[in-house]
Design an enzyme around this catalytic site. Structure first.
Site, PDB file in Angstrom:
ATOM      1  N   LYS A  22       1.044   9.019  -2.721  1.00  0.00           N
ATOM      2  CA  LYS A  22      -0.098   9.384  -1.601  1.00  0.00           C
ATOM      3  C   LYS A  22      -0.882  10.644  -2.125  1.00  0.00           C
ATOM      4  O   LYS A  22      -0.251  11.749  -2.559  1.00  0.00           O
ATOM      5  CB  LYS A  22       0.741   9.692  -0.543  1.00  0.00           C
ATOM      6  CG  LYS A  22       1.205   8.511   0.157  1.00  0.00           C
ATOM      7  CD  LYS A  22       1.883   8.871   1.715  1.00  0.00           C
ATOM      8  CE  LYS A  22       1.931   7.575   2.377  1.00  0.00           C
ATOM      9  NZ  LYS A  22       2.135   7.878   3.952  1.00  0.00           N
ATOM     10  N   LYS A  58       5.296  10.456  -3.875  1.00  0.00           N
ATOM     11  CA  LYS A  58       5.363   9.381  -2.976  1.00  0.00           C
ATOM     12  C   LYS A  58       3.970   8.261  -3.272  1.00  0.00           C
ATOM     13  O   LYS A  58       3.960   7.363  -2.757  1.00  0.00           O
ATOM     14  CB  LYS A  58       5.199   9.649  -1.527  1.00  0.00           C
ATOM     15  CG  LYS A  58       6.514  10.293  -0.939  1.00  0.00           C
ATOM     16  CD  LYS A  58       6.627  10.871   0.161  1.00  0.00           C
ATOM     17  CE  LYS A  58       5.358  10.314   1.305  1.00  0.00           C
ATOM     18  NZ  LYS A  58       5.885  11.039   2.836  1.00  0.00           N
TER      19      LYS A  58
HETATM   20  N1  C2G Z   1       4.105   5.302  11.725  1.00  0.00           N
HETATM   21  C1  C2G Z   1       4.242   4.893  12.522  1.00  0.00           C
HETATM   22  N2  C2G Z   1       2.925   3.875  13.182  1.00  0.00           N
HETATM   23  C2  C2G Z   1       1.765   3.818  12.269  1.00  0.00           C
HETATM   24  C3  C2G Z   1       1.696   4.677  11.082  1.00  0.00           C
HETATM   25  C4  C2G Z   1       2.983   5.386  10.892  1.00  0.00           C
HETATM   26  O1  C2G Z   1       4.973   4.542  13.695  1.00  0.00           O
HETATM   27  N3  C2G Z   1       0.627   3.114  12.622  1.00  0.00           N
HETATM   28  C5  C2G Z   1       5.340   6.253  11.446  1.00  0.00           C
HETATM   29  C6  C2G Z   1       5.813   5.878  10.134  1.00  0.00           C
HETATM   30  O2  C2G Z   1       6.975   5.066  10.133  1.00  0.00           O
HETATM   31  C7  C2G Z   1       6.578   7.274   9.737  1.00  0.00           C
HETATM   32  C8  C2G Z   1       5.853   8.243  10.309  1.00  0.00           C
HETATM   33  O3  C2G Z   1       4.974   7.571  11.438  1.00  0.00           O
HETATM   34  O4  C2G Z   1       7.832   7.028  10.464  1.00  0.00           O
HETATM   35  C9  C2G Z   1       4.910   8.983   9.599  1.00  0.00           C
HETATM   36  O5  C2G Z   1       4.425   8.137   8.769  1.00  0.00           O
HETATM   37  P1  C2G Z   1       3.607   8.668   7.323  1.00  0.00           P
HETATM   38  O6  C2G Z   1       2.749  10.002   7.501  1.00  0.00           O
HETATM   39  O7  C2G Z   1       2.913   7.371   6.506  1.00  0.00           O
HETATM   40  O8  C2G Z   1       4.808   8.727   6.447  1.00  0.00           O
HETATM   41  P2  C2G Z   1       5.671   8.171   5.382  1.00  0.00           P
HETATM   42  O9  C2G Z   1       4.783   8.025   4.176  1.00  0.00           O
HETATM   43  O10 C2G Z   1       6.275   7.039   6.078  1.00  0.00           O
HETATM   44  O11 C2G Z   1       6.562   9.142   4.960  1.00  0.00           O
HETATM   45  O12 C2G Z   1      10.967  10.627   3.567  1.00  0.00           O
HETATM   46  C10 C2G Z   1      10.322   9.781   4.437  1.00  0.00           C
HETATM   47  C11 C2G Z   1       8.690   9.836   4.058  1.00  0.00           C
HETATM   48  O13 C2G Z   1       8.241  11.037   4.045  1.00  0.00           O
HETATM   49  C12 C2G Z   1       7.820   9.110   5.105  1.00  0.00           C
END
Ligand code: C2G
Length: 166
Positions: free
Chosen positions: A58, A56
């Protein structure tokens, strides 16, 4: 072979599934998980492994094991599974008999294709929480470190000057 207990726990429950890295857990993650759980009775969270994070693009501060322990400690999270690839969602949906796949709306539309996996499956995108992100937290922390180092250097220079004048 899925843990029989978990299978038993899910019977006659509305199962919600979501995925994420969840690094430096913050209020945005919590609000997402809370709202996801409120849509059903059993919340399964797929936590991205360190290897999948690389895919990803990250690099998380907390390891997969630490991020998994943190998510597991949340009272309204019922089960945590590893997210190892983009392609496991369909199998997870079938295996866990998922009723709703929930993601933040930064993913809007990206997982609609999964709606054919199960005829009663819903895909729900919830609004992201504004003004908070793991990236912002990392930047703020590194900024503090930089400012702290500069302050310490100034203090050392003052002390050196005082010592020179003795
Ligand atoms: N999120 C949110 N508000 C934020 C930050 C994140 O609602 N300020 C939500 C994201 O939209 C996601 C979840 O929290 O639904 C987890 O965010 P991340 O850890 O950044 O995950 P991400 O990289 O989006 O991974 O296959 C799907 C991926 O693994 C999603």
């Amino acid at each position: 072979m899925e843990n029989l207990n978990n299978k038993h726990k899910k019977e006659n429950k509305k199962v919600i599934l979501t995925y994420g890295t969840f690094d430096l857990l913050h209020i945005g993650h919590i609000k997402l998980l809370q709202r996801a759980k409120a849509l059903g009775d059993y919340l399964v969270v797929g936590v991205s492994t360190d290897e999948f994070n690389n895919v990803k693009g990250k690099k998380s501060v907390y390891s997969f094991a630490e991020r998994t322990d943190i998510i597991k400690s949340i009272s309204y999270v019922d089960e945590v599974i590893p997210e190892k690839s983009w392609d496991q969602k369909a199998e997870d949906i079938r295996k866990h008999n998922v009723n709703i796949l929930v993601m933040g709306d930064d993913w809007t539309g990206k997982f609609d294709f999964l709606s054919t996996v199960k005829n009663d499956l819903q895909i729900v995108y919830l609004s992201r929480t504004q003004d908070i992100s793991t990236t912002n937290l990392k930047t703020a922390i590194s900024k503090i470190k930089v400012e702290k180092i500069a302050e310490l250097k100034t203090a050392i220079q003052r002390i050196e000057k005082m010592l020179d004048n003795l």
